[in-house]
Motif scaffolding. Structure first.
Motif, PDB file in Angstrom:
ATOM      1  N   TYR A 174       8.849 -10.739 -33.187  1.00 16.25           N
ATOM      2  CA  TYR A 174       8.835 -11.693 -32.091  1.00 16.25           C
ATOM      3  C   TYR A 174       7.807 -12.777 -32.378  1.00 16.25           C
ATOM      4  N   GLU A 175       8.184 -14.035 -32.156  1.00 20.17           N
ATOM      5  CA  GLU A 175       7.219 -15.120 -32.289  1.00 20.17           C
ATOM      6  C   GLU A 175       6.394 -15.199 -31.008  1.00 20.17           C
ATOM      7  N   ILE A 176       5.074 -15.018 -31.121  1.00 24.17           N
ATOM      8  CA  ILE A 176       4.220 -15.006 -29.940  1.00 24.17           C
ATOM      9  C   ILE A 176       3.251 -16.180 -29.913  1.00 24.17           C
ATOM     10  N   LEU A 230       4.375 -14.273 -36.075  1.00 25.60           N
ATOM     11  CA  LEU A 230       5.319 -13.232 -35.689  1.00 25.60           C
ATOM     12  C   LEU A 230       4.601 -11.909 -35.497  1.00 25.60           C
ATOM     13  N   TRP A 231       4.985 -11.215 -34.429  1.00 27.03           N
ATOM     14  CA  TRP A 231       4.478  -9.875 -34.125  1.00 27.03           C
ATOM     15  C   TRP A 231       5.498  -8.857 -34.612  1.00 27.03           C
ATOM     16  N   CYS A 265       2.845 -11.033 -23.663  1.00 25.39           N
ATOM     17  CA  CYS A 265       3.855 -11.123 -24.723  1.00 25.39           C
ATOM     18  C   CYS A 265       5.083 -10.254 -24.494  1.00 25.39           C
ATOM     19  N   GLU A 275       7.691  -7.007 -24.008  1.00 20.72           N
ATOM     20  CA  GLU A 275       8.002  -5.745 -24.683  1.00 20.72           C
ATOM     21  C   GLU A 275       7.701  -5.840 -26.172  1.00 20.72           C
ATOM     22  N   GLN A 292      12.177  -5.437 -36.103  1.00 13.93           N
ATOM     23  CA  GLN A 292      12.228  -6.645 -35.298  1.00 13.93           C
ATOM     24  C   GLN A 292      10.923  -7.427 -35.424  1.00 13.93           C
ATOM     25  N   PRO A 316       8.016  -5.275 -30.203  1.00 18.76           N
ATOM     26  CA  PRO A 316       9.186  -5.214 -31.094  1.00 18.76           C
ATOM     27  C   PRO A 316       9.405  -3.807 -31.630  1.00 18.76           C
ATOM     28  N   PRO A 354      14.356 -10.562 -39.858  1.00 19.37           N
ATOM     29  CA  PRO A 354      13.633 -11.633 -39.160  1.00 19.37           C
ATOM     30  C   PRO A 354      12.769 -12.507 -40.057  1.00 19.37           C
TER      31      PRO A 354
END
Length: 362
Positions: A30-32, A37-38, A20, A22, A28, A24, A84
């Motif tokens: 991140y869609e993983i 979302l993470w 996945c 770096e 922030q 967040p 986000p």
């Protein structure tokens, strides 16, 4: 305590893959996986962070785990909700277990969005019990538990000073919740998530597994680079949580495929679930073998820290000292239940453990 694996203090565990990228930063996401979302929140201890998850739930987000109740986490959540998460509401808050870094902000989120808290029954009740300790006197049973382990007066003072602190890291919990149970299937958005409960780290820890997405939210039940704390606590000094954790890991291995993407509460998402469980089991047998060797002569719990932990444990850090005590007790209780140890309580209330001699009656 949460600790690095004994032989790999600065190395990732062999055969695990971290796909996945770096992590967040606070604020922030991140869609993983599709609709998952993470996010990461700061913690005021050696772990430094907790991973929390937002799952697309149609008109809003289902949140899994929440961080501790602190100004830093409030600020991070405000940034996430305005950024986000797109201003969409939280539809429900799902908490894997009762520790403050997981349940701490749950009440804050529930009150803000007028949504429901989803937990297993034991984890919800333990959360209420933790909050109820705030401002209370130190129980004599807790002091007796610590003395039994061999704590000196300085360490006991640390216990007195810390008692009730965990409850202050949990926002006001709702007095109503939605119970989740082992085997239940939660429909979140367009995907089903199966509830898999486990023991050891806590009494009824919930993992969420989506066969369609091939993703498992693991909480603290399975972590990639550190070992979860599996402890005996003053409330139940004769418990055998290590056996429960071992059985739970075996069950997860049977129910969840090896190529699942595991979303842990700490460290990074990883692939290699079965390899990680194998490593936990190897570590368990290695630690038990070391204990058997060390207990050829009578020893107290505090005498065994150097046997079990690769990092030094000092009474100067009251939290780590308590975690190490609980985990050492878990190993000792495991052997005692198997009939391998004798325990003698001396006149000062201190327990001395020794391997039972061959042929000696239980």
């Amino acid at each position: 305590m949460y600790r690095p694996d004994s032989e790999q203090l600065a190395q990732p565990v062999a055969r695990l893959h971290y796909p996945c990228g770096e992590a967040p930063a606070p604020g922030q996401a991140y869609e993983i996986a599709p609709g998952v979302l993470w996010m990461r929140l700061p913690l005021p201890n050696v772990l430094a962070h907790i991973n929390v998850w937002a799952i697309d739930d149609g008109d809003g987000w289902a949140i899994v785990d929440t961080g501790v109740f602190s100004p830093q986490c409030v600020e991070a959540w405000e940034a996430l909700l305005a950024g986000p998460l797109g201003g969409k509401p939280v539809t429900r808050v799902i908490v894997t277990h009762q520790h403050p870094d997981h349940v701490g902000m749950a009440g804050w989120l529930v009150e803000r969005f007028q949504c429901r808290l989803w937990m297993t029954r034991l984890e919800y009740l333990y959360s209420l019990a933790t909050v109820a300790e705030t401002g209370q006197e130190v129980p004599p049973e807790g002091l007796a538990f610590c003395r039994r382990a061999g704590w000196d007066e300085a360490a006991l003072d640390g216990y007195r000073n810390r008692f009730g602190r965990a409850g202050r890291m949990i926002s006001r919990l709702p007095r109503s919740y939605r119970r989740i149970e082992d085997g239940a299937v939660l429909r979140i958005g367009t995907h089903d998530w199966q509830v898999i409960t486990g023991q050891g780290h806590t009494p009824e820890h919930a993992c969420l597994y989506s066969p369609e997405l091939l993703v498992m939210i693991a909480g603290d039940q399975v972590l990639p680079r550190i070992s979860p704390n599996v402890s005996v606590h003053p409330m139940e000094p004769d418990a055998n949580p290590l056996a429960g954790w071992q059985a739970s890991l075996s069950r997860i291995r049977r129910m969840v495929p090896a190529d699942v993407l595991v979303l842990p509460a700490h460290n990074d998402p990883f692939e290699g679930l079965h390899a990680r469980i194998d490593r936990f089991e190897q570590s368990l047998w290695r630690n038990l073998a070391r204990l058997r060797d060390a207990l050829r002569e009578p020893r107290r719990v505090v005498d065994l820290f150097a046997v079990l932990f690769a990092v030094p444990v000092s009474g100067d850090d009251a939290l780590q000292y308590a975690l190490a005590t609980g985990e050492a007790m878990a190993n000792l209780n495991y052997l005692h239940v198997r009939g391998e140890l004798d325990v003698r309580i001396d006149g000062a209330g201190v327990a001395w453990y020794c391997v039972r001699q061959s042929g000696q009656a239980a």
